[in-house]
Motif scaffolding. Structure first.
Motif: not given
Length: 103
Positions: A9-33
């Motif tokens: 469950s810990f690993i699954a939650l870390k995976g979901l956090l990774l997806l959310a963080g990765g998504g925010l990073t990509v959106i923020s990068y596209r906005t900055s570009r």
């Protein structure tokens, strides 16, 4: 010993956090570009550091399972991984604060 369901469950939650963080990073990068604003670039770096902290702890937990065959981190190992994650998150918060402050 921690039950395997709690560990996975810990690993699954870390995976979901990774997806959310990765998504925010990509959106923020596209906005900055698109806007060419330094504030958005610093926000991108902040999200990247948050995501790296999450990734680091999840990878180390899986590594510990493979090497020691244990489902729990204890003692100095737990302190070291939590400290490393905290440093990354603290740096991310610093960058995020700076990006908001510099608007």
């Amino acid at each position: 010993m921690v039950a395997p369901i709690v560990f996975w469950s810990f690993i699954a939650l870390k995976g979901l956090l990774l997806l959310a963080g990765g998504g925010l990073t990509v959106i923020s990068y596209r906005t900055s570009r698109r806007n060419e604003n330094a504030s958005f670039r610093f926000a991108t770096y902040a999200f990247l550091l948050f995501t790296a902290g999450v990734l680091l702890e999840g990878i180390y937990a899986l590594y510990d399972l493979q090497v020691h065959g244990a489902y729990e981190l204890v003692g100095a190992e737990l302190l070291a991984i939590n400290s490393a994650e905290s440093v990354l998150i603290l740096a991310g918060f610093g960058l995020f604060f700076y990006s908001i402050y510099s608007l």
